[in-house]
Design a protein around this motif. Sequence first.
Motif, PDB file in Angstrom:
ATOM      1  N   ASP A 148      13.477  -6.884  -4.252  1.00  0.00           N
ATOM      2  CA  ASP A 148      14.852  -7.017  -3.760  1.00  0.00           C
ATOM      3  C   ASP A 148      15.175  -8.429  -3.287  1.00  0.00           C
ATOM      4  OD1 ASP A 148      15.264  -4.338  -4.260  1.00  0.00           O
ATOM      5  OD2 ASP A 148      14.923  -3.700  -2.189  1.00  0.00           O
ATOM      6  N   TYR A 149      14.198  -9.070  -2.622  1.00  0.00           N
ATOM      7  CA  TYR A 149      14.488 -10.342  -1.971  1.00  0.00           C
ATOM      8  C   TYR A 149      13.597 -11.500  -2.442  1.00  0.00           C
ATOM      9  CZ  TYR A 149      16.699  -6.916   1.083  1.00  0.00           C
ATOM     10  OH  TYR A 149      17.440  -5.871   1.555  1.00  0.00           O
ATOM     11  N   GLY A 150      12.576 -11.210  -3.227  1.00  0.00           N
ATOM     12  CA  GLY A 150      11.719 -12.269  -3.738  1.00  0.00           C
ATOM     13  C   GLY A 150      10.796 -12.891  -2.720  1.00  0.00           C
ATOM     14  N   VAL A 151      10.566 -12.204  -1.602  1.00  0.00           N
ATOM     15  CA  VAL A 151       9.667 -12.720  -0.573  1.00  0.00           C
ATOM     16  C   VAL A 151       8.409 -11.861  -0.522  1.00  0.00           C
ATOM     17  CG1 VAL A 151      11.566 -13.652   0.788  1.00  0.00           C
ATOM     18  CG2 VAL A 151      10.770 -11.330   1.228  1.00  0.00           C
ATOM     19  N   ALA A 152       7.355 -12.387   0.106  1.00  0.00           N
ATOM     20  CA  ALA A 152       6.097 -11.657   0.198  1.00  0.00           C
ATOM     21  C   ALA A 152       6.239 -10.479   1.157  1.00  0.00           C
ATOM     22  CB  ALA A 152       4.986 -12.586   0.658  1.00  0.00           C
ATOM     23  N   LEU A 153       5.733  -9.324   0.751  1.00  0.00           N
ATOM     24  CA  LEU A 153       5.722  -8.156   1.617  1.00  0.00           C
ATOM     25  C   LEU A 153       4.545  -8.228   2.583  1.00  0.00           C
ATOM     26  CD1 LEU A 153       6.384  -5.345  -1.028  1.00  0.00           C
ATOM     27  CD2 LEU A 153       8.040  -6.339   0.563  1.00  0.00           C
ATOM     28  N   PRO A 154       4.657  -7.604   3.742  1.00  0.00           N
ATOM     29  CA  PRO A 154       3.485  -7.525   4.632  1.00  0.00           C
ATOM     30  C   PRO A 154       2.316  -6.865   3.899  1.00  0.00           C
ATOM     31  CG  PRO A 154       5.474  -6.796   5.771  1.00  0.00           C
ATOM     32  CD  PRO A 154       5.847  -6.950   4.325  1.00  0.00           C
ATOM     33  N   SER A 155       1.126  -7.369   4.121  1.00  0.00           N
ATOM     34  CA  SER A 155      -0.042  -6.851   3.407  1.00  0.00           C
ATOM     35  C   SER A 155      -0.572  -5.594   4.077  1.00  0.00           C
ATOM     36  CB  SER A 155      -1.152  -7.899   3.329  1.00  0.00           C
ATOM     37  OG  SER A 155      -1.616  -8.221   4.629  1.00  0.00           O
ATOM     38  N   TRP A 156      -1.164  -4.728   3.259  1.00  0.00           N
ATOM     39  CA  TRP A 156      -1.830  -3.526   3.756  1.00  0.00           C
ATOM     40  C   TRP A 156      -3.334  -3.771   3.679  1.00  0.00           C
ATOM     41  CZ3 TRP A 156      -0.601   0.721   6.355  1.00  0.00           C
ATOM     42  CH2 TRP A 156      -1.533   1.770   6.403  1.00  0.00           C
ATOM     43  N   PRO A 157      -4.072  -3.652   4.787  1.00  0.00           N
ATOM     44  CA  PRO A 157      -5.519  -3.933   4.738  1.00  0.00           C
ATOM     45  C   PRO A 157      -6.258  -2.908   3.887  1.00  0.00           C
ATOM     46  CG  PRO A 157      -4.888  -2.996   6.868  1.00  0.00           C
ATOM     47  CD  PRO A 157      -3.604  -3.269   6.141  1.00  0.00           C
ATOM     48  N   ILE A 158      -7.043  -3.391   2.958  1.00  0.00           N
ATOM     49  CA  ILE A 158      -7.778  -2.531   2.029  1.00  0.00           C
ATOM     50  C   ILE A 158      -9.232  -2.443   2.460  1.00  0.00           C
ATOM     51  CG2 ILE A 158      -8.578  -2.288  -0.357  1.00  0.00           C
ATOM     52  CD1 ILE A 158      -5.956  -3.512  -1.262  1.00  0.00           C
ATOM     53  N   MET A 159      -9.705  -1.224   2.648  1.00  0.00           N
ATOM     54  CA  MET A 159     -11.100  -1.030   3.038  1.00  0.00           C
ATOM     55  C   MET A 159     -12.025  -1.394   1.866  1.00  0.00           C
ATOM     56  SD  MET A 159     -11.026   2.423   5.339  1.00  0.00           S
ATOM     57  CE  MET A 159      -9.842   2.584   6.689  1.00  0.00           C
ATOM     58  N   PRO A 160     -13.232  -1.879   2.167  1.00  0.00           N
ATOM     59  CA  PRO A 160     -14.074  -2.460   1.117  1.00  0.00           C
ATOM     60  C   PRO A 160     -14.791  -1.468   0.211  1.00  0.00           C
ATOM     61  CG  PRO A 160     -15.185  -2.601   3.229  1.00  0.00           C
ATOM     62  CD  PRO A 160     -13.803  -2.092   3.511  1.00  0.00           C
ATOM     63  N   PHE A 161     -14.745  -0.167   0.524  1.00  0.00           N
ATOM     64  CA  PHE A 161     -15.509   0.785  -0.290  1.00  0.00           C
ATOM     65  C   PHE A 161     -14.805   2.126  -0.322  1.00  0.00           C
ATOM     66  CE2 PHE A 161     -18.928   3.803  -1.211  1.00  0.00           C
ATOM     67  CZ  PHE A 161     -19.549   3.182  -2.280  1.00  0.00           C
ATOM     68  N   LYS A 162     -15.006   2.853  -1.423  1.00  0.00           N
ATOM     69  CA  LYS A 162     -14.455   4.208  -1.523  1.00  0.00           C
ATOM     70  C   LYS A 162     -15.394   5.102  -2.325  1.00  0.00           C
ATOM     71  CE  LYS A 162     -11.498   2.716  -5.365  1.00  0.00           C
ATOM     72  NZ  LYS A 162     -10.140   2.266  -5.690  1.00  0.00           N
ATOM     73  N   TRP A 163     -15.466   6.341  -1.887  1.00  0.00           N
ATOM     74  CA  TRP A 163     -16.116   7.398  -2.651  1.00  0.00           C
ATOM     75  C   TRP A 163     -15.025   8.249  -3.296  1.00  0.00           C
ATOM     76  CZ3 TRP A 163     -20.944   7.632  -4.128  1.00  0.00           C
ATOM     77  CH2 TRP A 163     -21.968   7.091  -3.346  1.00  0.00           C
TER      78      TRP A 163
END
Length: 213
Positions: free
Chosen positions: A190-205
Motif C-alpha cells: 500500500d505504501y512502499g515502506v518496510a513492514l515491522p518484522s516478525w521474529p522467526i524462531m530458528p527451528f521447527k518440527w
Amino acid sequence: MKKLFVALMLIAFVTTGAFAQIVLGVTGVQYYQQDENGNLPTLSESWADFQEGTGVYWGGYAEIILGKLGLGLSFNQQTYKDPFYSLGFDGLPAEAFDQWNYDVNFFMSYHLFGGRAFIDPFLQAGVGMIAYDWKNKDLLSSNYTVSEDPMMASTYFDFGLGLGINLGGIGIFAKGMWNVQSNEPVTSGDYGVALPSWPIMPFKWVFGAKLIL
C-alpha cells in the motif's frame, strides 16, 4: 511473495502434472528456540507438545514429485482470539477481531528412494514468509479502514531433513527444519515502506499425514 508462490505452483502443476505424483497433506508445525543450554527439543519432546496442542500451527500442503525431486507449497496458521472481544464490539461479531500468525512456504525436496517408497527419507529446503495480521479483514473492514498488508512480516530460508512411511497411497512423516531469517524487510504493497518484522524462531518440527495421488 504469496502470489509468486501460487503462480509457480500453478506452472508446476500444468507442466508436470501428467507425469508426476501429486501429494496432498495436512501438517502441524511447532517452532522452537534453544533452551538456556543452547539445546533444541528432541523429536519425542516435540511430539509430546504436539499431542497436547502446545504452540501448533495447523495447515496443509501440496507437493509434486517427479522421480526423486519434489516441488511444494505449504500453509500453516495459528489463530488467536482476544478475550476482550469475546462478545463482539462496535456492532461486529467476535470473529471480526480474530488475529493469526501464518506461514507460507515454497519448498523443494529430494526423496532418496522416490516419493512412494515404504521408507521415505528426504531432504528439503525452501523459502517462506511468516506474518501476523487480522484474520477476518472482510468483517473488520465494514467498520474500519484495514490495510491489505499484514501488521508484521518476515521472510526466511529453511532447510532440513525428514522421514516418512508410506503404505500405498497414504503416508505419515516427521521432519526437522532450521530457519534462517532474512535481513531484507517485507515491503508494504500500500505504501512502499518496510513492514515491522516478525521474529522467526530458528527451528521447527513438522508432523504430517498425506495422500499420494
